[in-house]
Motif scaffolding. Structure first.
Motif, PDB file in Angstrom:
ATOM      1  N   UNK A 133      48.761  28.116  80.529  1.00 37.40           N
ATOM      2  CA  UNK A 133      50.109  28.153  79.975  1.00 37.40           C
ATOM      3  C   UNK A 133      50.474  29.607  79.739  1.00 37.40           C
ATOM      4  N   UNK A 134      51.767  29.891  79.597  1.00 34.54           N
ATOM      5  CA  UNK A 134      52.174  31.215  79.135  1.00 34.54           C
ATOM      6  C   UNK A 134      52.258  31.164  77.613  1.00 34.54           C
ATOM      7  N   UNK A 135      52.208  32.326  77.006  1.00 34.58           N
ATOM      8  CA  UNK A 135      52.352  32.382  75.554  1.00 34.58           C
ATOM      9  C   UNK A 135      53.695  31.787  75.143  1.00 34.58           C
ATOM     10  N   UNK A 136      54.745  32.047  75.928  1.00 33.02           N
ATOM     11  CA  UNK A 136      56.075  31.517  75.629  1.00 33.02           C
ATOM     12  C   UNK A 136      56.086  29.992  75.653  1.00 33.02           C
ATOM     13  N   UNK A 137      55.387  29.376  76.606  1.00 37.43           N
ATOM     14  CA  UNK A 137      55.328  27.911  76.685  1.00 37.43           C
ATOM     15  C   UNK A 137      54.644  27.326  75.451  1.00 37.43           C
ATOM     16  N   UNK A 165      59.866  32.668  71.835  1.00 34.07           N
ATOM     17  CA  UNK A 165      58.957  33.721  72.292  1.00 34.07           C
ATOM     18  C   UNK A 165      59.527  35.104  71.996  1.00 34.07           C
ATOM     19  N   UNK A 166      60.847  35.209  71.931  1.00 33.77           N
ATOM     20  CA  UNK A 166      61.489  36.506  71.709  1.00 33.77           C
ATOM     21  C   UNK A 166      61.082  37.143  70.387  1.00 33.77           C
ATOM     22  N   UNK A 167      60.774  36.351  69.379  1.00 35.09           N
ATOM     23  CA  UNK A 167      60.453  36.938  68.084  1.00 35.09           C
ATOM     24  C   UNK A 167      58.999  36.838  67.671  1.00 35.09           C
ATOM     25  N   UNK A 168      58.163  36.224  68.531  1.00 35.01           N
ATOM     26  CA  UNK A 168      56.783  35.960  68.134  1.00 35.01           C
ATOM     27  C   UNK A 168      55.788  36.290  69.236  1.00 35.01           C
ATOM     28  N   UNK A 169      54.587  36.635  68.821  1.00 32.23           N
ATOM     29  CA  UNK A 169      53.431  36.713  69.705  1.00 32.23           C
ATOM     30  C   UNK A 169      52.534  35.535  69.342  1.00 32.23           C
ATOM     31  N   UNK A 223      45.609  38.434  71.305  1.00 36.68           N
ATOM     32  CA  UNK A 223      47.053  38.245  71.201  1.00 36.68           C
ATOM     33  C   UNK A 223      47.694  38.233  72.581  1.00 36.68           C
ATOM     34  N   UNK A 224      48.648  37.320  72.746  1.00 35.08           N
ATOM     35  CA  UNK A 224      49.363  37.136  74.012  1.00 35.08           C
ATOM     36  C   UNK A 224      50.858  37.280  73.755  1.00 35.08           C
ATOM     37  N   UNK A 225      51.570  37.845  74.737  1.00 31.86           N
ATOM     38  CA  UNK A 225      53.011  38.041  74.616  1.00 31.86           C
ATOM     39  C   UNK A 225      53.733  37.334  75.748  1.00 31.86           C
ATOM     40  N   UNK A 226      54.875  36.774  75.440  1.00 25.31           N
ATOM     41  CA  UNK A 226      55.851  36.214  76.375  1.00 25.31           C
ATOM     42  C   UNK A 226      55.256  35.482  77.577  1.00 25.31           C
ATOM     43  N   UNK A 227      55.332  36.103  78.751  1.00 25.63           N
ATOM     44  CA  UNK A 227      54.909  35.443  79.989  1.00 25.63           C
ATOM     45  C   UNK A 227      53.435  35.665  80.322  1.00 25.63           C
ATOM     46  N   UNK A 228      52.684  36.214  79.395  1.00 29.49           N
ATOM     47  CA  UNK A 228      51.256  36.426  79.616  1.00 29.49           C
ATOM     48  C   UNK A 228      50.544  35.079  79.691  1.00 29.49           C
ATOM     49  N   UNK A 234      45.371  28.674  67.471  1.00 29.35           N
ATOM     50  CA  UNK A 234      46.337  29.755  67.639  1.00 29.35           C
ATOM     51  C   UNK A 234      47.187  29.875  66.382  1.00 29.35           C
ATOM     52  N   UNK A 235      47.668  31.092  66.144  1.00 25.13           N
ATOM     53  CA  UNK A 235      48.661  31.325  65.101  1.00 25.13           C
ATOM     54  C   UNK A 235      49.789  32.134  65.711  1.00 25.13           C
ATOM     55  N   UNK A 236      50.995  31.907  65.206  1.00 15.15           N
ATOM     56  CA  UNK A 236      52.127  32.712  65.650  1.00 15.15           C
ATOM     57  C   UNK A 236      52.197  33.955  64.775  1.00 15.15           C
ATOM     58  N   UNK A 237      52.602  35.051  65.381  1.00 13.48           N
ATOM     59  CA  UNK A 237      52.718  36.312  64.648  1.00 13.48           C
ATOM     60  C   UNK A 237      54.130  36.826  64.841  1.00 13.48           C
ATOM     61  N   UNK A 238      54.850  36.933  63.731  1.00 15.90           N
ATOM     62  CA  UNK A 238      56.224  37.436  63.762  1.00 15.90           C
ATOM     63  C   UNK A 238      56.192  38.901  64.184  1.00 15.90           C
ATOM     64  N   UNK A 239      56.949  39.245  65.217  1.00 17.06           N
ATOM     65  CA  UNK A 239      56.969  40.624  65.718  1.00 17.06           C
ATOM     66  C   UNK A 239      57.738  41.562  64.807  1.00 17.06           C
ATOM     67  N   UNK A 240      58.507  41.031  63.887  1.00 16.05           N
ATOM     68  CA  UNK A 240      59.347  41.854  63.011  1.00 16.05           C
ATOM     69  C   UNK A 240      58.657  42.028  61.668  1.00 16.05           C
ATOM     70  N   UNK A 241      57.799  42.999  61.585  1.00 17.51           N
ATOM     71  CA  UNK A 241      57.114  43.248  60.318  1.00 17.51           C
ATOM     72  C   UNK A 241      58.071  43.814  59.299  1.00 17.51           C
ATOM     73  N   UNK A 242      57.919  43.420  58.068  1.00 16.40           N
ATOM     74  CA  UNK A 242      58.764  43.960  57.003  1.00 16.40           C
ATOM     75  C   UNK A 242      57.979  44.966  56.189  1.00 16.40           C
TER      76      UNK A 242
END
Length: 86
Positions: free
Chosen positions: A32-36, A45-49, A61-66, A76-84
């Protein structure tokens, strides 16, 4: 009586179990891709790895179409790409 070397329909549609953010999913045994996988968990997928949490603290860690080679009982866990920043 002869035996066939062709996989049975059940073998062709083999399912494995993975967990994403604590939710269990039964999915096809394929790449599968990470996005799937993120979409499966209802995340864009746009906001998460996607991060695979392995034994002994190993993470990957996998991104988008990887491509992700999923295995039965992967976690697996999702990781928000927008760190605060506090």
């Amino acid at each position: 009586m002869t035996t066939s070397t062709e996989p049975s329909p059940a073998e062709r549609n083999h399912k494995i179990r993975i967990t994403i953010d604590g939710q269990s999913f039964n999915i096809e045994d394929r790449h599968f891709t990470a996005a799937e996988l993120l979409a499966l968990a209802g995340l864009p997928a746009a906001g998460y790895d996607l991060t695979r949490v392995g034994k002994h603290g190993h993470v990957e860690t996998f991104r988008d179409e990887q491509k992700v080679n999923v295995k039965n009982d992967d976690v697996f866990v999702s990781v928000n790409q927008q760190g605060t920043v506090a």
